[in-house]
Design an enzyme around this catalytic site. Sequence first.
Site, PDB file in Angstrom:
ATOM      1  N   GLU A 224       0.575  -0.844  -0.444  1.00  0.00           N
ATOM      2  CA  GLU A 224       0.354   0.199   0.004  1.00  0.00           C
ATOM      3  C   GLU A 224       0.917   1.523   0.261  1.00  0.00           C
ATOM      4  O   GLU A 224       1.022   1.993   0.739  1.00  0.00           O
ATOM      5  CB  GLU A 224      -1.043  -0.354   0.975  1.00  0.00           C
ATOM      6  CG  GLU A 224      -1.948  -1.218   0.995  1.00  0.00           C
ATOM      7  CD  GLU A 224      -3.018  -0.509   0.110  1.00  0.00           C
ATOM      8  OE1 GLU A 224      -3.576   0.350   0.061  1.00  0.00           O
ATOM      9  OE2 GLU A 224      -3.639  -1.722   0.058  1.00  0.00           O
ATOM     10  N   CYS A 258      -2.234   9.864   2.137  1.00  0.00           N
ATOM     11  CA  CYS A 258      -1.545   8.862   1.061  1.00  0.00           C
ATOM     12  C   CYS A 258      -2.140   9.690  -0.024  1.00  0.00           C
ATOM     13  O   CYS A 258      -1.985   9.689  -1.332  1.00  0.00           O
ATOM     14  CB  CYS A 258      -1.650   7.535   1.314  1.00  0.00           C
ATOM     15  SG  CYS A 258      -2.517   6.815   2.144  1.00  0.00           S
TER      16      CYS A 258
HETATM   17  P1  NAD Z   1       7.318   5.006   7.842  1.00  0.00           P
HETATM   18  O1  NAD Z   1       8.730   6.135   7.343  1.00  0.00           O
HETATM   19  O2  NAD Z   1       6.596   4.954   8.917  1.00  0.00           O
HETATM   20  O3  NAD Z   1       7.563   3.815   6.970  1.00  0.00           O
HETATM   21  C1  NAD Z   1       6.577   2.933   7.614  1.00  0.00           C
HETATM   22  C2  NAD Z   1       7.843   1.322   7.667  1.00  0.00           C
HETATM   23  O4  NAD Z   1       8.263   1.002   7.131  1.00  0.00           O
HETATM   24  C3  NAD Z   1       7.445   1.650   9.242  1.00  0.00           C
HETATM   25  O5  NAD Z   1       7.332   0.328   9.823  1.00  0.00           O
HETATM   26  C4  NAD Z   1       9.313   1.339   9.272  1.00  0.00           C
HETATM   27  O6  NAD Z   1       9.500   0.768  10.727  1.00  0.00           O
HETATM   28  C5  NAD Z   1       9.268   0.574   8.050  1.00  0.00           C
HETATM   29  N1  NAD Z   1      10.670   0.741   7.784  1.00  0.00           N
HETATM   30  C6  NAD Z   1      11.331   2.366   7.548  1.00  0.00           C
HETATM   31  N2  NAD Z   1      12.589   1.769   6.323  1.00  0.00           N
HETATM   32  C7  NAD Z   1      12.848   0.797   6.306  1.00  0.00           C
HETATM   33  C8  NAD Z   1      13.849   0.087   6.122  1.00  0.00           C
HETATM   34  N3  NAD Z   1      15.016   0.575   5.246  1.00  0.00           N
HETATM   35  N4  NAD Z   1      14.198  -0.851   5.789  1.00  0.00           N
HETATM   36  C9  NAD Z   1      12.703  -2.283   6.148  1.00  0.00           C
HETATM   37  N5  NAD Z   1      11.799  -0.912   6.877  1.00  0.00           N
HETATM   38  C10 NAD Z   1      11.504   0.051   6.733  1.00  0.00           C
HETATM   39  O7  NAD Z   1       6.632   5.869   6.538  1.00  0.00           O
HETATM   40  P2  NAD Z   1       6.449   6.272   5.818  1.00  0.00           P
HETATM   41  O8  NAD Z   1       6.892   5.695   4.065  1.00  0.00           O
HETATM   42  O9  NAD Z   1       7.086   7.925   5.412  1.00  0.00           O
HETATM   43  O10 NAD Z   1       4.875   6.432   5.226  1.00  0.00           O
HETATM   44  C11 NAD Z   1       4.825   7.810   4.238  1.00  0.00           C
HETATM   45  C12 NAD Z   1       4.403   6.724   2.732  1.00  0.00           C
HETATM   46  O11 NAD Z   1       3.669   5.809   2.920  1.00  0.00           O
HETATM   47  C13 NAD Z   1       3.322   7.948   2.136  1.00  0.00           C
HETATM   48  O12 NAD Z   1       4.870   7.539   0.522  1.00  0.00           O
HETATM   49  C14 NAD Z   1       2.072   8.017   2.084  1.00  0.00           C
HETATM   50  O13 NAD Z   1       1.937   7.509   0.098  1.00  0.00           O
HETATM   51  C15 NAD Z   1       2.070   6.345   1.474  1.00  0.00           C
HETATM   52  N6  NAD Z   1       0.829   5.968   2.280  1.00  0.00           N
HETATM   53  C16 NAD Z   1       0.203   4.848   1.823  1.00  0.00           C
HETATM   54  C17 NAD Z   1      -0.657   4.321   1.813  1.00  0.00           C
HETATM   55  C18 NAD Z   1      -1.712   3.920   1.447  1.00  0.00           C
HETATM   56  O14 NAD Z   1      -2.487   3.388   2.469  1.00  0.00           O
HETATM   57  N7  NAD Z   1      -1.270   3.045   0.176  1.00  0.00           N
HETATM   58  C19 NAD Z   1      -1.086   4.865   3.607  1.00  0.00           C
HETATM   59  C20 NAD Z   1      -0.385   5.462   4.364  1.00  0.00           C
HETATM   60  C21 NAD Z   1       0.694   6.263   3.406  1.00  0.00           C
END
Ligand code: NAD
Length: 474
Positions: A224, A258
């Site tokens: 997602e 998102c």
């Molecule tokens: P985040 O930084 O919290 O990362 C998401 C998860 O990935 C966390 O649990 C984190 O611990 C893990 N993570 C981070 N770096 C990692 C790595 N190098 N290796 C393994 N795991 C790792 O959240 P984010 O990515 O900043 O969230 C924002 C993004 O998510 C935006 O692009 C947004 O559009 C997208 N998003 C999508 C949805 C959807 O439902 N499609 C919903 C919310 C957010």
Amino acid sequence: MPTETTGTPSTTALRSEIEADVRALRDSFDAGTTRGLDARLAQLAALRRGLRREEPRLARALAEDLGKSRTESALTEIGVVSQEIAHTMKHLRSWLRPEKLALGAMLAPASGELRREPLGTTLIISPWNYPVNLTLAPLVAAIAAGNTTIVTPSEVAPATSAALTHLLRSHLDPDWVRVVEGAVTETTILLEQRFDLIFYTGNAAVGRIVARAAAEHLTPTVLELGGKSPVFVDEGADLAVTARRIVWGKFTNAGQTCIAPDYLMATPRTLERLRPHLRRAVRALYGGRPERSLDYGRMVSAKHFERVLGLIDDDRAILGGTGEADADTRYLPPTIMQDVDWDDAVMGEEIFGPVLPLLAVSGPDEAIARIRSGDKPLTAYVFSPRRAVEERFAEETSSGSLALGVTLAHVGTPGMPFGGVGESGMGAYHGRAGFEAFTHAKPVVKKPLTPDTLKLVYPPYRGAKRRMLRRLMR
Ligand code: NAD
């Protein structure tokens, strides 16, 4: 994989703990703990109870991490999960009922059905922006489908991560659900394990890390992701209502959504007329001093504050701008920028903050061409009084979903599959779609041993038998 996870005594201990959690959940799954309908309903009911009891703690944490008001948390986080639980509990029995398969004359006599079997031990990795909703809504699907699950909430919203951990540990059975709190090190070790499904929500860069790690075990993934969700406002749309809906979609959770409208396209004439409505809508929703509004959120961290601040060009801001920002409280004002060009910094990445760029296009043709030339967005928004224009966006653009005349509200419903396509993700969930994502659809076919009609297809193929088979397969 980063090397930081190999070697040091602390990571060795962490790895052993995580391996023990996965093993325990696998043993529990293999023992059949999660198979029965009543057992699944009982866990869902426990989650519902926990959610009610822990609501104040979760709301406090969401306020601390993201400045979310209690009402917004109820609406966009806790309420969405409650709805998801209620819908799932109501329909689970019928979702589990095997579907009859029509097998055709060639196999007759025979009967067949499609059964939905749980996948096994699953992993849910969730982000920080709607940390309760995006952790628990997939978990509802995982439980309903009869899986055991490890949940890892985002470290970027630490208070909510702690509150979720408390909720899950004190209300759910550890034979069903375990939590691993932590950041990259923990997630990296988790990704080394074999799971039967990985459900990841977050950015596409980490999505690729997840998909690569999953490939090692041929584990299926639901990704997602996000991206730049466009809005097109057509000539003749009711601009007052349109502006309110766009402003609400953009500035809820300070733009950290998102599916937030990322940028707005319209003809110069429509933009001209829309601008005062947008300003008025911001004032109507958040007042003249949004920093004082109880309903306006904050950036989740200093890093995200700085990143979005860097995308604002004050010369083009017709509302907000960097002058009103406050690093101490991570406050960024609702900002609207006009005369934005396609190669400006703000158009180079998903904004994920309270900045709305306005871009002039010649009409629906150019808007469609712009959408088609970029990555497939998570959602596309169209505000048009013309049915033919709406239909053109539906047919000529591809996105996770298309919302006509509405922003955000369309994804809160369990009746609609929610997910991306292409760069915005793969797979979907909510309601039945979530149940399906966490199960395997297994055809079970049964054919009596007598009469042995398969004699007709066994070799040797000679004479009349050969002629008959060739005729049949034509
Ligand atoms: P985040 O930084 O919290 O990362 C998401 C998860 O990935 C966390 O649990 C984190 O611990 C893990 N993570 C981070 N770096 C990692 C790595 N190098 N290796 C393994 N795991 C790792 O959240 P984010 O990515 O900043 O969230 C924002 C993004 O998510 C935006 O692009 C947004 O559009 C997208 N998003 C999508 C949805 C959807 O439902 N499609 C919903 C919310 C957010």
